[in-house]
Design a protein around this motif. Structure first.
Motif, PDB file in Angstrom:
ATOM      1  N   VAL A 139       0.851  -1.190   0.000  1.00 25.61           N
ATOM      2  CA  VAL A 139       0.000   0.000   0.000  1.00 25.61           C
ATOM      3  C   VAL A 139       0.887   1.240   0.000  1.00 25.61           C
ATOM      4  O   VAL A 139       1.896   1.302   0.703  1.00 25.61           O
ATOM      5  N   TYR A 140       0.503   2.244  -0.798  1.00 24.30           N
ATOM      6  CA  TYR A 140       1.270   3.473  -0.911  1.00 24.30           C
ATOM      7  C   TYR A 140       0.350   4.679  -0.698  1.00 24.30           C
ATOM      8  O   TYR A 140      -0.860   4.598  -0.920  1.00 24.30           O
ATOM      9  N   THR A 141       0.954   5.789  -0.278  1.00 26.86           N
ATOM     10  CA  THR A 141       0.201   7.027  -0.091  1.00 26.86           C
ATOM     11  C   THR A 141       0.891   8.164  -0.833  1.00 26.86           C
ATOM     12  O   THR A 141       2.111   8.154  -1.023  1.00 26.86           O
ATOM     13  N   PHE A 142       0.073   9.142  -1.254  1.00 31.34           N
ATOM     14  CA  PHE A 142       0.603  10.354  -1.887  1.00 31.34           C
ATOM     15  C   PHE A 142      -0.441  11.455  -1.736  1.00 31.34           C
ATOM     16  O   PHE A 142      -1.611  11.248  -2.010  1.00 31.34           O
ATOM     17  N   GLU A 143      -0.026  12.595  -1.235  1.00 29.47           N
ATOM     18  CA  GLU A 143      -0.906  13.758  -1.082  1.00 29.47           C
ATOM     19  C   GLU A 143      -2.239  13.403  -0.404  1.00 29.47           C
ATOM     20  O   GLU A 143      -3.282  13.944  -0.753  1.00 29.47           O
ATOM     21  N   GLU A 153      -7.319  -0.978  -5.246  1.00 26.23           N
ATOM     22  CA  GLU A 153      -8.241   0.017  -4.702  1.00 26.23           C
ATOM     23  C   GLU A 153      -7.513   1.344  -4.498  1.00 26.23           C
ATOM     24  O   GLU A 153      -6.373   1.374  -4.038  1.00 26.23           O
ATOM     25  N   LEU A 154      -8.209   2.425  -4.826  1.00 27.70           N
ATOM     26  CA  LEU A 154      -7.693   3.781  -4.633  1.00 27.70           C
ATOM     27  C   LEU A 154      -8.683   4.551  -3.777  1.00 27.70           C
ATOM     28  O   LEU A 154      -9.882   4.568  -4.068  1.00 27.70           O
ATOM     29  N   PHE A 155      -8.163   5.183  -2.704  1.00 29.02           N
ATOM     30  CA  PHE A 155      -9.008   5.959  -1.805  1.00 29.02           C
ATOM     31  C   PHE A 155      -8.550   7.413  -1.830  1.00 29.02           C
ATOM     32  O   PHE A 155      -7.347   7.702  -1.769  1.00 29.02           O
ATOM     33  N   ASP A 156      -9.517   8.334  -1.893  1.00 31.01           N
ATOM     34  CA  ASP A 156      -9.170   9.755  -1.910  1.00 31.01           C
ATOM     35  C   ASP A 156      -8.833  10.220  -0.495  1.00 31.01           C
ATOM     36  O   ASP A 156      -8.923   9.447   0.466  1.00 31.01           O
ATOM     37  N   PRO A 157      -8.404  11.486  -0.313  1.00 34.01           N
ATOM     38  CA  PRO A 157      -7.996  11.955   1.019  1.00 34.01           C
ATOM     39  C   PRO A 157      -9.101  11.884   2.069  1.00 34.01           C
ATOM     40  O   PRO A 157      -8.803  11.906   3.274  1.00 34.01           O
TER      41      PRO A 157
END
Length: 240
Positions: A139-143, A153-157
């Motif tokens: 799992v990775y995070t950005f902004e 899966e992609l989750f917004d802020p």
């Protein structure tokens, strides 16, 4: 409607949607002989009935059909995060192919098309859907965004799940794995679709444009166009 079930363990299920009976039978027989479970429908109404009852991995969709056309149907499938779509259409001009990609298809094949080319495209589409293995916890995070390469899966802020087509996810994965580096269209294409892809540069432009719309957050630039070179994923990426 017709279904051919091959003698195979847990085969992928394909849905052929075309108002031409001969094409439906040809594809059902040729793909069924290769081990796939094949459902067929002559219009999008029957397509919806099958999708409501049967887990489908891939839809092979005609564009010009009586009633709702394939473009409209593909938009609905993409909005609902449905299966991958391959267009198979007599409309084969560049603008037609670009429009097919813009509404959510992963591939666009102009008719006439050989069964071997269709089979190769089906295999490529299914590999793209399931051939990006990642370890649990990859799992990775950005902004403030969070992407799980294992579950796709992609989750917004705000923690809201964002729907991505397989093509969009493949391109985003390349950016995540190569952040803050200028990537040419050719490099993106090869990494996202494989070195043997016959797609053209504009296909990547379409995928990047759709990703930009979905990744808009407070006006921050996430994917930057580098003139005459390609694209740059701006944020720093961290493993969660």
């Amino acid at each position: 409607m017709n279904a051919i079930t091959p003698a195979a363990d847990d085969p992928a299920t394909l849905l052929v949607v075309d108002d031409d009976r001969d094409i439906r039978l040809l594809l059902a027989n040729s793909l069924g002989a290769r081990g796939y479970r094949v459902e067929t429908a002559s219009n999008t109404r029957d397509m919806d009935d099958i999708l409501a009852k049967t887990p489908v991995d891939l839809v092979i969709l005609d564009v010009m059909m009586p009633g709702e056309d394939g473009l409209s149907a593909c938009r609905r499938i993409a909005r609902q995060d449905g299966p991958e779509v391959i267009f198979l259409s007599a409309l084969g001009d560049e603008q037609d192919r670009i429009l097919g990609l813009e509404v959510g298809a992963g591939h666009y094949l102009p008719k006439p098309c050989s069964p071997r080319e269709i089979l190769a495209t089906v295999r490529a589409a299914l590999r793209k859907r399931g051939a990006m293995p990642a370890a649990e916890g990859d799992v990775y995070t950005f902004e403030g965004w969070r992407i799980d390469l294992g579950s796709h899966e992609l989750f917004d802020p705000d923690g809201v799940l964002v729907g991505l087509t397989d093509g969009e996810f493949a391109v985003l994965r390349v950016f995540i794995e190569r952040p803050r580096r200028v990537l040419t269209r050719e490099a993106l294409l090869a990494a996202a679709r494989g070195p043997d892809s016959d797609a053209y540069d504009r296909a990547i432009d379409v995928q990047v444009s759709r990703l930009r719309r979905k990744l808009r957050s407070g006006g921050d630039e996430i994917i930057r166009t580098v003139r005459n070179e390609g694209y740059l994923f701006v944020p720093r990426v961290q493993r969660a």
